[in-house]
Design a protein around this motif. Structure first.
Motif, mmCIF file in Angstrom:
data_model
loop_
_atom_site.group_PDB
_atom_site.id
_atom_site.type_symbol
_atom_site.label_atom_id
_atom_site.label_comp_id
_atom_site.label_asym_id
_atom_site.label_seq_id
_atom_site.Cartn_x
_atom_site.Cartn_y
_atom_site.Cartn_z
ATOM 1 N N CYS A 4 0.800 -1.103 0.116
ATOM 2 C CA CYS A 4 -0.115 -0.116 0.140
ATOM 3 C C CYS A 4 0.963 1.329 -0.039
ATOM 4 N N ALA A 5 0.313 2.183 -0.398
ATOM 5 C CA ALA A 5 0.998 3.668 -0.462
ATOM 6 C C ALA A 5 1.481 4.130 1.117
ATOM 7 N N ASN A 6 0.555 3.538 1.976
ATOM 8 C CA ASN A 6 0.744 4.262 3.317
ATOM 9 C C ASN A 6 -0.320 3.334 4.264
ATOM 10 N N LEU A 7 -0.217 3.827 5.488
ATOM 11 C CA LEU A 7 -1.094 3.051 6.512
ATOM 12 C C LEU A 7 -2.323 3.238 6.510
ATOM 13 N N ASP A 8 -2.755 4.410 5.802
ATOM 14 C CA ASP A 8 -4.190 4.694 5.652
ATOM 15 C C ASP A 8 -4.801 3.868 4.801
ATOM 16 N N GLU A 9 -4.159 3.482 3.425
ATOM 17 C CA GLU A 9 -4.671 2.865 2.877
ATOM 18 C C GLU A 9 -4.660 1.193 3.284
ATOM 19 N N ALA A 10 -3.781 0.647 4.040
ATOM 20 C CA ALA A 10 -3.959 -0.639 4.502
ATOM 21 C C ALA A 10 -5.053 -0.715 5.576
ATOM 22 N N ILE A 11 -5.316 0.480 6.282
ATOM 23 C CA ILE A 11 -6.365 0.518 7.229
ATOM 24 C C ILE A 11 -7.919 0.411 6.273
ATOM 25 N N GLU A 12 -7.956 1.085 5.273
ATOM 26 C CA GLU A 12 -8.996 1.380 4.449
ATOM 27 C C GLU A 12 -9.384 -0.062 4.070
ATOM 28 N N ILE A 13 -8.337 -0.916 3.093
ATOM 29 C CA ILE A 13 -8.427 -2.188 2.836
ATOM 30 C C ILE A 13 -8.868 -3.346 3.903
ATOM 31 N N ALA A 14 -8.487 -3.092 4.923
ATOM 32 C CA ALA A 14 -8.565 -3.873 6.078
ATOM 33 C C ALA A 14 -9.888 -3.714 6.859
ATOM 34 N N SER A 15 -10.539 -2.603 6.691
ATOM 35 C CA SER A 15 -11.748 -2.203 7.275
ATOM 36 C C SER A 15 -12.746 -2.954 6.311
ATOM 37 N N ARG A 16 -12.582 -3.341 5.035
ATOM 38 C CA ARG A 16 -13.360 -3.957 4.220
ATOM 39 C C ARG A 16 -13.301 -5.645 4.302
ATOM 40 N N HIS A 17 -12.355 -6.122 5.163
ATOM 41 C CA HIS A 17 -12.321 -7.488 5.143
ATOM 42 C C HIS A 17 -13.597 -7.962 5.974
ATOM 43 N N PRO A 18 -14.136 -8.974 5.463
ATOM 44 C CA PRO A 18 -15.457 -9.644 6.078
ATOM 45 C C PRO A 18 -15.278 -9.948 7.871
ATOM 46 N N TYR A 19 -13.873 -10.484 7.954
ATOM 47 C CA TYR A 19 -13.844 -10.603 9.426
ATOM 48 C C TYR A 19 -13.421 -9.783 10.396
ATOM 49 N N ALA A 20 -13.444 -8.289 10.006
ATOM 50 C CA ALA A 20 -13.542 -7.303 10.648
ATOM 51 C C ALA A 20 -14.758 -6.689 11.433
ATOM 52 N N LEU A 21 -15.783 -7.444 10.755
ATOM 53 C CA LEU A 21 -17.236 -7.523 11.321
ATOM 54 C C LEU A 21 -17.503 -8.062 12.510
ATOM 55 N N HIS A 22 -16.633 -9.337 12.821
ATOM 56 C CA HIS A 22 -17.072 -9.978 13.912
ATOM 57 C C HIS A 22 -15.643 -10.549 14.591
ATOM 58 N N GLY A 23 -14.780 -10.355 14.049
ATOM 59 C CA GLY A 23 -13.534 -10.960 14.255
ATOM 60 C C GLY A 23 -12.535 -9.401 14.648
ATOM 61 N N SER A 24 -11.490 -9.504 14.278
ATOM 62 C CA SER A 24 -10.495 -8.371 14.212
ATOM 63 C C SER A 24 -9.236 -8.576 13.250
ATOM 64 N N ILE A 25 -8.788 -7.448 12.831
ATOM 65 C CA ILE A 25 -7.751 -7.510 11.844
ATOM 66 C C ILE A 25 -6.483 -6.822 12.469
ATOM 67 N N GLU A 26 -5.524 -7.264 12.692
ATOM 68 C CA GLU A 26 -4.148 -6.420 13.181
ATOM 69 C C GLU A 26 -3.472 -6.122 12.100
ATOM 70 N N ILE A 27 -3.008 -5.240 11.946
ATOM 71 C CA ILE A 27 -2.151 -4.396 10.735
ATOM 72 C C ILE A 27 -0.792 -4.266 11.301
ATOM 73 N N ARG A 28 0.220 -5.045 10.722
ATOM 74 C CA ARG A 28 1.765 -4.737 10.917
ATOM 75 C C ARG A 28 2.506 -4.473 9.648
ATOM 76 N N PRO A 29 3.350 -3.475 9.765
ATOM 77 C CA PRO A 29 4.246 -3.210 8.620
ATOM 78 C C PRO A 29 5.219 -3.980 8.638
ATOM 79 N N VAL A 30 5.740 -4.455 7.467
ATOM 80 C CA VAL A 30 6.646 -5.373 7.134
ATOM 81 C C VAL A 30 8.172 -4.692 7.172
ATOM 82 N N TRP A 31 9.176 -5.258 8.147
ATOM 83 C CA TRP A 31 10.367 -4.602 8.194
ATOM 84 C C TRP A 31 11.104 -4.883 7.071
ATOM 85 N N GLU A 32 11.292 -4.103 5.960
ATOM 86 C CA GLU A 32 12.101 -4.358 4.768
ATOM 87 C C GLU A 32 13.631 -3.655 4.924
#
Length: 111
Positions: A83-111
């Protein structure tokens, strides 16, 4: 920047791979990720009962059955996004179906 989404949910209520593939919400999420050309990989994980946790203490390897913590939610899979930035990653993660009843943890990859 790459981000890993740790997809967490209650293992007792996880649908089968066939059910997930037929689910319109999952199909829409997949189209969203593909449309953004953000997907870089992912995998569904086997049940937590098949996990092993490894620790080395004082030179001794300790192997414990199961996940590292007692919890109802477990990490059931991962998605890797670019993703371009964390905001885009959050936007995509918020659309994951499991975000509705579970959770999605976002972690940047250390490259």
């Amino acid at each position: 920047m790459k981000y890993v989404l740790l997809i967490c949910d209650d293992e007792a209520s996880i649908p089968s791979p066939a059910e997930i593939g037929a689910d319109p919400a999952h199909q829409a999420y997949t189209r969203e990720v593909e449309g953004r050309n953000a997907g870089r990989g992912g995998a569904r994980l086997r049940p937590a009962a098949e996990a092993k946790t490894i620790r080395v203490r004082d030179g001794e390897t300790l192997v414990t059955d199961g996940p590292f913590a007692e919890t109802k939610d477990f990490i059931g899979g991962i998605d890797i996004l670019e993703c371009a930035n964390l905001d885009e990653a959050i936007e995509i993660a918020s659309r994951h179906p499991y975000a509705l009843h579970g959770s999605i943890e976002i972690r940047p990859v250390w490259e």
